[in-house]
Motif scaffolding. Structure first.
Motif, PDB file in Angstrom:
ATOM      1  N   LEU A 242       0.764  -1.203  -0.130  1.00 56.61           N
ATOM      2  CA  LEU A 242       0.041   0.007  -0.114  1.00 56.61           C
ATOM      3  C   LEU A 242       0.748   1.293   0.077  1.00 56.61           C
ATOM      4  O   LEU A 242       0.277   2.272  -0.372  1.00 56.61           O
ATOM      5  CB  LEU A 242      -0.896   0.110   1.228  1.00 56.61           C
ATOM      6  CG  LEU A 242      -2.148  -1.204   1.327  1.00 56.61           C
ATOM      7  CD1 LEU A 242      -2.865  -0.998   2.509  1.00 56.61           C
ATOM      8  CD2 LEU A 242      -3.027  -1.032   0.248  1.00 56.61           C
ATOM      9  N   ILE A 243       2.164   1.163   0.190  1.00 53.40           N
ATOM     10  CA  ILE A 243       3.031   2.410   0.334  1.00 53.40           C
ATOM     11  C   ILE A 243       2.983   2.903  -1.008  1.00 53.40           C
ATOM     12  O   ILE A 243       3.444   2.353  -1.976  1.00 53.40           O
ATOM     13  CB  ILE A 243       4.333   1.866   0.682  1.00 53.40           C
ATOM     14  CG1 ILE A 243       4.325   1.110   2.217  1.00 53.40           C
ATOM     15  CG2 ILE A 243       5.191   3.189   0.788  1.00 53.40           C
ATOM     16  CD1 ILE A 243       5.572   0.759   2.508  1.00 53.40           C
ATOM     17  N   PRO A 244       2.786   4.238  -1.058  1.00 55.80           N
ATOM     18  CA  PRO A 244       2.826   4.928  -2.453  1.00 55.80           C
ATOM     19  C   PRO A 244       4.308   4.836  -3.155  1.00 55.80           C
ATOM     20  O   PRO A 244       5.289   4.788  -2.384  1.00 55.80           O
ATOM     21  CB  PRO A 244       2.554   6.186  -2.386  1.00 55.80           C
ATOM     22  CG  PRO A 244       1.851   6.471  -0.868  1.00 55.80           C
ATOM     23  CD  PRO A 244       2.475   5.211  -0.051  1.00 55.80           C
ATOM     24  N   ARG A 245       4.429   4.656  -4.365  1.00 57.41           N
ATOM     25  CA  ARG A 245       5.826   4.655  -5.035  1.00 57.41           C
ATOM     26  C   ARG A 245       6.465   5.966  -4.946  1.00 57.41           C
ATOM     27  O   ARG A 245       7.781   6.015  -4.730  1.00 57.41           O
ATOM     28  CB  ARG A 245       5.532   4.367  -6.695  1.00 57.41           C
ATOM     29  CG  ARG A 245       4.988   2.949  -6.783  1.00 57.41           C
ATOM     30  CD  ARG A 245       5.973   2.004  -6.392  1.00 57.41           C
ATOM     31  NE  ARG A 245       5.511   0.642  -6.616  1.00 57.41           N
ATOM     32  CZ  ARG A 245       6.287  -0.561  -6.330  1.00 57.41           C
ATOM     33  NH1 ARG A 245       7.374  -0.418  -5.846  1.00 57.41           N
ATOM     34  NH2 ARG A 245       5.464  -1.686  -6.388  1.00 57.41           N
ATOM     35  N   GLU A 246       5.552   7.138  -5.043  1.00 54.24           N
ATOM     36  CA  GLU A 246       6.063   8.339  -4.747  1.00 54.24           C
ATOM     37  C   GLU A 246       5.115   9.040  -3.863  1.00 54.24           C
ATOM     38  O   GLU A 246       4.093   8.878  -3.493  1.00 54.24           O
ATOM     39  CB  GLU A 246       6.123   9.414  -6.256  1.00 54.24           C
ATOM     40  CG  GLU A 246       7.142   8.607  -6.895  1.00 54.24           C
ATOM     41  CD  GLU A 246       7.407   9.531  -8.157  1.00 54.24           C
ATOM     42  OE1 GLU A 246       6.632  10.321  -8.405  1.00 54.24           O
ATOM     43  OE2 GLU A 246       8.214   9.087  -9.180  1.00 54.24           O
TER      44      GLU A 246
END
Length: 484
Positions: A242-246
């Motif tokens: 779930l961690i955004p790429r940016e």
């Protein structure tokens, strides 16, 4: 049939002296069962009923209990005695109760059981700077406890502070008594409607990786967000995808040391992560009952504190002690403190104590005062964790000028200078830990000479002053960003 029936309703408040004694003393008294509260009755034996179309005025001086009674009628506060029966909706009463409350920080306990998603007007006054703290738990574990310490810092910076969590697990009263408005809602980690509160804030602090959904929702928005990571590698589990790429320019990531930083970098190596290390009070200035370490027979005492679980690595320390030459082992004492959650690890420690009864000891639990006294008397702390962002007991040792022998897989290892204020061993290797233990046993004068350096390490990174300065700097950088 009456649309509203109030029968013999009495409402009692209980207040403490948290603001006067502080977090440290509050937790100590709660754990020892000595925290005293004052009780007073806001309303007593109120009875009336209303039929459809009736009107009722509630008249009284300030503090007479008018808004408290409305909260009970509205259903956002349960009476201590008696009951309220109501028909229909209560939206108008909710709004009225809020307006009568006068100031948001005074209605925090009334908001604990909200039946509707709260809005910004429930938490903050119309003017002033607003800070919203997001916490996935409000219990007595490390992450929410250290988040409490941010409340007075933010208030000194002029912020109104509100905390949003799923339910009270014990620490909610700490937030309230520190001066925050506290709101609980079971869907606070996953509800986008609740994250919408953040759009009305001037600053958001999201606590731990568990708030990743909120980070996704807030990234790229207008509100500055400080994402404070306390998590070990094992904490990422099912959340890593779930961690955004940016991250948007409004998100600033910080962590409690190098290990928590590495845990995030294992999934998002490109993230820029600053350091925000929790502050511990200077227990060396406290007065506490001495803990009897006479069982050690005057030998140098090496201490390990923590619940028994594989991640904490007590088995590594057990193996290291067994690897010591018999003559070296006989010149030191070793104490394990912690609940035996992992029975296999507990059995290993108990067997070690049985094999070397003059040198190895196990205690399941010590009080806070006993821990302080132990740190004052011990020679060295030993943390053999495989995955530990920032072991608190090692920091407590530093407060008393005691060096630690720590695994490279701890946040402490990123701050220690080898041989100056501590020692580091690598690869989770019992043989390497045994070498560090033997060196410490063979050079007691060097360990005694580290006291000043250990205190300096504490004051530089772990003191309340250091925490306040670092958090203040991060918040001020947000304030400057729009001007640059």
């Amino acid at each position: 049939m009456s649309i509203l029936e109030v029968n013999n309703v009495s409402i009692r408040y209980m207040t403490g002296d948290f603001k006067d004694i502080g977090i440290k003393e509050y937790v100590t008294r709660r754990l020892r069962g000595k925290y005293e509260v004052k009780k007073f009755w806001a309303d007593k034996h109120v009875t009336f009923s209303l039929e459809k179309g009736d009107m009722l005025g509630i008249i009284g001086t300030n503090g007479a209990g008018k808004s408290t009674l409305l909260k009970a009628i509205s259903g956002i506060m349960e009476p201590t005695e008696g009951y309220v029966h109501r028909e229909g909706t209560i939206a108008a009463l909710l709004e009225l109760a809020f307006r009568l409350a006068g100031h948001p920080v005074h209605i925090s306990q009334a908001l604990l059981r909200y039946r509707r998603p709260p809005c910004a007007e429930d938490l903050f006054s119309p003017r002033g700077k607003r800070a919203l703290l997001l916490s996935h738990v409000l219990d007595m574990t490390g992450a929410p406890i250290v988040l409490v310490s941010a409340v007075p810092v933010l208030r000194r910076m002029g912020y109104e502070v509100a905390v949003l969590g799923p339910g009270d697990g014990g620490s909610l009263s700490l937030f309230v008594e520190a001066g925050a408005t506290a709101v609980t809602h079971p869907d606070c980690v996953s509800s986008s409607a609740l994250w919408g509160l953040a759009t009305a804030a001037d600053l958001v602090i999201a606590n731990t990786i568990v708030e990743v959904k909120a980070i996704r929702a807030l990234s790229g928005g207008p509100v500055p967000v400080l994402w404070w990571l306390h998590d070990a590698f094992v904490g990422y589990g099912y959340l890593s995808h779930l961690i955004p790429r940016e991250l948007g320019p409004n998100i600033r990531v910080c962590a409690v040391g190098s290990h928590a930083t590495a845990a995030m970098h294992a999934h998002r190596p490109g993230f820029e992560i600053g350091q925000l290390i929790y502050g511990l009070p200077d227990y060396a200035q406290d007065t506490f009952e001495p803990y009897d370490t006479g069982y050690a027979g005057g030998l140098p005492l090496f201490v390990s504190v923590g619940a028994f679980e594989s991640r904490k690595g007590q088995d590594i320390l057990v193996d290291a002690i067994r690897l010591l030459p018999g003559e070296v082992r006989s010149r030191a004492a070793f104490l394990f403190v912690g609940k035996g959650a992992d029975k296999r690890l507990l059995a290993q420690v108990q067997q070690l104590a049985a094999d070397y009864p003059q040198n190895v000891f196990y205690v399941s639990r010590l009080t806070r005062d006993e821990i302080k006294s132990l740190m004052q008397q011990c020679t060295c702390t030993v943390c053999s964790s495989r995955d530990d962002p920032m072991p608190t007991f090692v920091t407590e040792g530093l407060i008393f000028g005691k060096p630690g022998i720590v695994s490279e897989h701890t946040g402490t290892a990123g701050l220690v200078t080898e041989g100056v204020d501590g020692f580091i061993y690598r690869d989770d290797a019992p043989a390497q830990l045994a070498q560090r233990l033997q060196y410490a046993i063979d050079h007691p004068e060097q360990l005694a000479g580290m006291q000043s350096a250990c205190r300096t390490l504490y004051e530089k990174y772990y003191s309340p002053r250091a925490f306040e300065e670092t958090l203040t700097t991060y918040v001020q950088e947000f304030d400057k960003a729009p001007e640059e």
